[in-house]
Design a protein around this motif. Structure first.
Motif, PDB file in Angstrom:
ATOM      1  N   THR A 258       8.524  -1.629  17.003  1.00  0.00           N
ATOM      2  CA  THR A 258       9.897  -1.461  17.359  1.00  0.00           C
ATOM      3  C   THR A 258      10.883  -1.869  16.327  1.00  0.00           C
ATOM      4  O   THR A 258      12.002  -1.793  16.316  1.00  0.00           O
ATOM      5  N   THR A 259      10.244  -2.407  14.976  1.00  0.00           N
ATOM      6  CA  THR A 259      11.066  -2.692  13.756  1.00  0.00           C
ATOM      7  C   THR A 259      10.731  -2.046  12.735  1.00  0.00           C
ATOM      8  O   THR A 259       9.793  -1.400  12.713  1.00  0.00           O
ATOM      9  N   ASP A 260      11.691  -1.915  11.741  1.00  0.00           N
ATOM     10  CA  ASP A 260      11.334  -1.313  10.350  1.00  0.00           C
ATOM     11  C   ASP A 260      10.373  -2.282   9.540  1.00  0.00           C
ATOM     12  O   ASP A 260      10.906  -2.845   8.573  1.00  0.00           O
ATOM     13  N   SER A 261       9.149  -2.278   9.861  1.00  0.00           N
ATOM     14  CA  SER A 261       8.255  -3.114   9.250  1.00  0.00           C
ATOM     15  C   SER A 261       7.392  -2.186   8.156  1.00  0.00           C
ATOM     16  O   SER A 261       6.888  -2.929   7.296  1.00  0.00           O
ATOM     17  N   ALA A 262       7.285  -1.073   8.243  1.00  0.00           N
ATOM     18  CA  ALA A 262       6.608  -0.159   7.130  1.00  0.00           C
ATOM     19  C   ALA A 262       7.307  -0.301   5.874  1.00  0.00           C
ATOM     20  O   ALA A 262       8.594  -0.283   5.860  1.00  0.00           O
ATOM     21  N   VAL A 263       6.632  -0.402   4.939  1.00  0.00           N
ATOM     22  CA  VAL A 263       7.159  -0.293   3.579  1.00  0.00           C
ATOM     23  C   VAL A 263       6.728   0.779   2.528  1.00  0.00           C
ATOM     24  O   VAL A 263       5.482   1.020   2.282  1.00  0.00           O
ATOM     25  N   ARG A 264       7.699   1.287   1.910  1.00  0.00           N
ATOM     26  CA  ARG A 264       7.147   2.344   0.868  1.00  0.00           C
ATOM     27  C   ARG A 264       7.933   1.982  -0.333  1.00  0.00           C
ATOM     28  O   ARG A 264       8.904   1.622  -0.748  1.00  0.00           O
ATOM     29  N   LEU A 265       6.736   1.514  -1.510  1.00  0.00           N
ATOM     30  CA  LEU A 265       7.237   1.290  -2.903  1.00  0.00           C
ATOM     31  C   LEU A 265       7.171   2.535  -3.848  1.00  0.00           C
ATOM     32  O   LEU A 265       6.246   3.125  -3.760  1.00  0.00           O
ATOM     33  N   THR A 266       8.073   2.668  -4.393  1.00  0.00           N
ATOM     34  CA  THR A 266       7.960   3.832  -5.677  1.00  0.00           C
ATOM     35  C   THR A 266       8.527   3.095  -6.888  1.00  0.00           C
ATOM     36  O   THR A 266       9.171   2.359  -7.252  1.00  0.00           O
ATOM     37  N   HIS A 267       7.275   3.230  -7.681  1.00  0.00           N
ATOM     38  CA  HIS A 267       7.209   2.826  -9.009  1.00  0.00           C
ATOM     39  C   HIS A 267       7.923   3.646 -10.072  1.00  0.00           C
ATOM     40  O   HIS A 267       7.722   4.908 -10.107  1.00  0.00           O
ATOM     41  N   ILE A 268       9.420   3.560 -10.400  1.00  0.00           N
ATOM     42  CA  ILE A 268      10.518   4.696 -10.911  1.00  0.00           C
ATOM     43  C   ILE A 268       9.743   5.405 -12.182  1.00  0.00           C
ATOM     44  O   ILE A 268       9.652   6.260 -12.499  1.00  0.00           O
ATOM     45  N   THR A 270       6.534   5.765 -13.436  1.00  0.00           N
ATOM     46  CA  THR A 270       5.580   6.596 -13.266  1.00  0.00           C
ATOM     47  C   THR A 270       5.597   7.735 -12.060  1.00  0.00           C
ATOM     48  O   THR A 270       4.910   8.594 -12.096  1.00  0.00           O
ATOM     49  N   GLY A 271       6.514   7.308 -11.180  1.00  0.00           N
ATOM     50  CA  GLY A 271       6.499   8.121  -9.863  1.00  0.00           C
ATOM     51  C   GLY A 271       5.657   7.951  -8.880  1.00  0.00           C
ATOM     52  O   GLY A 271       5.419   8.417  -7.924  1.00  0.00           O
ATOM     53  N   ILE A 272       4.937   6.745  -9.109  1.00  0.00           N
ATOM     54  CA  ILE A 272       3.768   6.432  -8.336  1.00  0.00           C
ATOM     55  C   ILE A 272       4.406   5.830  -6.858  1.00  0.00           C
ATOM     56  O   ILE A 272       5.197   4.949  -7.029  1.00  0.00           O
ATOM     57  N   VAL A 273       3.899   6.406  -5.808  1.00  0.00           N
ATOM     58  CA  VAL A 273       4.362   5.874  -4.238  1.00  0.00           C
ATOM     59  C   VAL A 273       3.218   5.372  -3.630  1.00  0.00           C
ATOM     60  O   VAL A 273       2.109   5.800  -3.505  1.00  0.00           O
ATOM     61  N   VAL A 274       3.586   4.057  -2.971  1.00  0.00           N
ATOM     62  CA  VAL A 274       2.551   3.359  -2.195  1.00  0.00           C
ATOM     63  C   VAL A 274       3.149   3.052  -0.896  1.00  0.00           C
ATOM     64  O   VAL A 274       4.403   2.665  -0.892  1.00  0.00           O
ATOM     65  N   THR A 275       2.476   3.162   0.004  1.00  0.00           N
ATOM     66  CA  THR A 275       2.990   2.901   1.633  1.00  0.00           C
ATOM     67  C   THR A 275       2.107   1.809   2.134  1.00  0.00           C
ATOM     68  O   THR A 275       0.952   2.140   1.990  1.00  0.00           O
ATOM     69  N   CYS A 276       2.525   1.177   3.014  1.00  0.00           N
ATOM     70  CA  CYS A 276       1.761   0.296   3.829  1.00  0.00           C
ATOM     71  C   CYS A 276       2.531  -0.021   5.189  1.00  0.00           C
ATOM     72  O   CYS A 276       3.546  -0.372   5.171  1.00  0.00           O
ATOM     73  N   GLN A 277       1.856   0.118   6.280  1.00  0.00           N
ATOM     74  CA  GLN A 277       2.337  -0.005   7.610  1.00  0.00           C
ATOM     75  C   GLN A 277       1.573  -0.487   8.603  1.00  0.00           C
ATOM     76  O   GLN A 277       1.794  -0.753   9.814  1.00  0.00           O
ATOM     77  N   ASN A 278       0.353  -0.785   8.133  1.00  0.00           N
ATOM     78  CA  ASN A 278      -0.705  -1.416   9.256  1.00  0.00           C
ATOM     79  C   ASN A 278      -0.444  -2.871   9.395  1.00  0.00           C
ATOM     80  O   ASN A 278      -1.167  -3.477  10.411  1.00  0.00           O
ATOM     81  N   GLU A 279       0.386  -3.623   8.930  1.00  0.00           N
ATOM     82  CA  GLU A 279       0.646  -5.118   9.296  1.00  0.00           C
ATOM     83  C   GLU A 279       1.865  -5.140  10.162  1.00  0.00           C
ATOM     84  O   GLU A 279       2.515  -4.364  10.074  1.00  0.00           O
ATOM     85  N   LYS A 280       1.994  -6.246  10.851  1.00  0.00           N
ATOM     86  CA  LYS A 280       2.948  -6.290  11.850  1.00  0.00           C
ATOM     87  C   LYS A 280       4.452  -6.729  11.060  1.00  0.00           C
ATOM     88  O   LYS A 280       5.473  -6.535  11.601  1.00  0.00           O
ATOM     89  N   SER A 281       4.408  -7.381  10.023  1.00  0.00           N
ATOM     90  CA  SER A 281       5.682  -7.816   9.465  1.00  0.00           C
ATOM     91  C   SER A 281       5.944  -6.999   8.198  1.00  0.00           C
ATOM     92  O   SER A 281       4.900  -6.710   7.452  1.00  0.00           O
ATOM     93  N   GLN A 282       7.251  -6.965   7.915  1.00  0.00           N
ATOM     94  CA  GLN A 282       7.765  -6.227   6.558  1.00  0.00           C
ATOM     95  C   GLN A 282       7.255  -7.098   5.293  1.00  0.00           C
ATOM     96  O   GLN A 282       6.685  -6.428   4.385  1.00  0.00           O
ATOM     97  N   LEU A 283       7.175  -8.266   5.350  1.00  0.00           N
ATOM     98  CA  LEU A 283       6.794  -9.191   4.138  1.00  0.00           C
ATOM     99  C   LEU A 283       5.285  -8.910   3.859  1.00  0.00           C
ATOM    100  O   LEU A 283       4.854  -8.775   2.875  1.00  0.00           O
ATOM    101  N   GLN A 284       4.390  -8.830   4.899  1.00  0.00           N
ATOM    102  CA  GLN A 284       3.110  -8.543   4.792  1.00  0.00           C
ATOM    103  C   GLN A 284       2.851  -7.115   4.133  1.00  0.00           C
ATOM    104  O   GLN A 284       2.020  -7.082   3.442  1.00  0.00           O
ATOM    105  N   ASN A 285       3.421  -6.425   4.804  1.00  0.00           N
ATOM    106  CA  ASN A 285       3.308  -4.789   4.380  1.00  0.00           C
ATOM    107  C   ASN A 285       3.808  -4.697   2.820  1.00  0.00           C
ATOM    108  O   ASN A 285       3.109  -3.871   2.017  1.00  0.00           O
TER     109      ASN A 285
END
Length: 374
Positions: A258-268, A270-285
């Motif tokens: 119910t919170t915006d905990s998933a994180v998407r990182l874009t390495h400007i 190179t254009g590499i995109v990484v996502t992580c959403q399986n942890e409960k907290s935004q910091l962990q993700n």
């Protein structure tokens, strides 16, 4: 058909003994014992868990070294016991015991061959843990389902070996299966072992999603990257990474948070995109996503250095490599590696994690290719 004699068994035992001695020398059994003693001393330090990352690293390494020693010593004991049993059986004229040695030799041969493959993992990053990314390719919903089958296959393989895993991200497809998944195998030499799995995998079957029962060919890509160590120089300035946060979701778009905990990182750069959403907290993700991004950049660097050495220009921005294995469920049952010719008629066992024969053949093939290019 030639009759196998006790002399044949004695000769094979002698041959296996020579191979095992070479393995013990290459893996340096004395050094492993010294490493084990040093790691046990570190693991018993009262302040070890003040640094949890360091503590996990020490304990993972200790478990690996202890396992290697145990495997080598058990193999040595089995080989010596088989030799002793053969001598006693020959002296007593005990045909049943001689036959028992013959049966034991089958298992010994396989175990020695498996240990011999370990000696071929000598690349710069082979001793690292691994990050594995799976992505559905062409083939629609069947490809997404295939990606999920591959994820289960690798997780089951790790489970069979007692290797800890951590799933960082699973992006579900709308109808079934996965668009992509990223996970870590937290065991020494996981990268060297699994790196031969990189490439395009192909599935041929009667589609369970086609109401006309037609045969469907689908593809999925597997990418294996070494985990970044403290000694690596992978600096990522903050201004080169865009961070987006969003709400995690599960199959069918159902919200699992119910919170915006998933994180998407874009390495400007190179254009590499990484996502992580399986942890409960935004910091962990965010921390998990950063580890994956670092692994991707390290693998990119490794491939660029390899291409430079070979004088070849390679696409390292997201190429899954050439098609390397086919999984055929119809009109016949077969899994075949197109590089090594390794095959089996039991796809069910393969999808349940029994892929060691393919991995071992891949490692040997890679070593022969490297020697041929030298």
């Amino acid at each position: 058909m030639a009759v196998v004699t006790p002399a044949d068994y004695a000769e094979e035992l002698k041959s296996l003994d020579a191979v095992l001695r070479n393995i013990e020398n290459v893996l340096d059994l004395d050094r492993l014992h010294k490493d084990k003693a040093d790691l046990e001393e570190q693991a018993s330090a009262p302040d070890l868990w003040n640094d949890q990352a360091r503590a996990q690293e020490v304990n993972t390494r200790l478990a690996y070294v202890a396992g290697e020693i145990s495997r080598l010593e058990k193999l040595r004991t089995r080989l010596d016991d088989a030799g002793l049993l053969l001598e006693m059986a020959q002296d007593a004229g005990d045909d049943d015991s001689i036959a028992e040695v013959g049966a034991e030799l089958v298992g010994l041969r396989k175990s020695v061959e498996e240990m011999e493959v370990r000696t071929l993992l000598s690349g710069e990053y082979d001793s690292r843990e691994a990050v594995v990314a799976i992505r559905a390719g062409a083939g629609g919903v069947d490809a997404a389902d295939f990606a999920e089958m591959l994820l289960r296959m690798y997780l089951r393989w790790a489970e069979r070996h007692g290797y800890p895993t951590e799933v960082y991200d699973t992006s579900y497809a709308e109808e079934a299966g996965l668009k992509s998944a990223t996970f870590a195998v937290k065991a020494p030499y996981a990268f060297g072992t699994l790196s031969v799995e990189s490439g395009t995998h192909r599935l041929v079957r009667i589609s369970p999603f086609d109401n006309q029962g037609r045969r469907q060919t689908s593809f999925a890509g597997v990418e294996v990257m070494p985990v970044v160590a403290q000694t690596d120089h992978i600096d990522i300035p903050e201004n080169e990474v865009r961070v987006d946060v969003y709400r995690s979701s599960g199959p069918g778009g159902q919200s699992v948070n119910t919170t915006d905990s998933a994180v998407r990182l874009t390495h400007i750069p190179t254009g590499i995109v990484v996502t992580c959403q399986n942890e409960k907290s935004q910091l962990q993700n965010k921390a998990s996503a950063m580890r994956v991004l670092q692994a991707r950049l390290l693998e990119r660097k490794r491939q660029e250095e390899q291409a430079k050495m070979e004088g070849l220009k390679q696409d390292t921005t997201g190429s899954w490599g050439d098609q390397m294995r086919s999984y055929v469920l119809h009109p016949y049952q077969m899994v075949k590696d197109l590089r090594t010719e390794q095959e089996t008629g039991n796809p069910s066992a393969v999808f349940d994690g029994e892929i060691d024969s393919f991995i071992e053949a891949g490692i040997k093939w890679r070593k022969q290719t490297e020697l041929g290019d030298a």
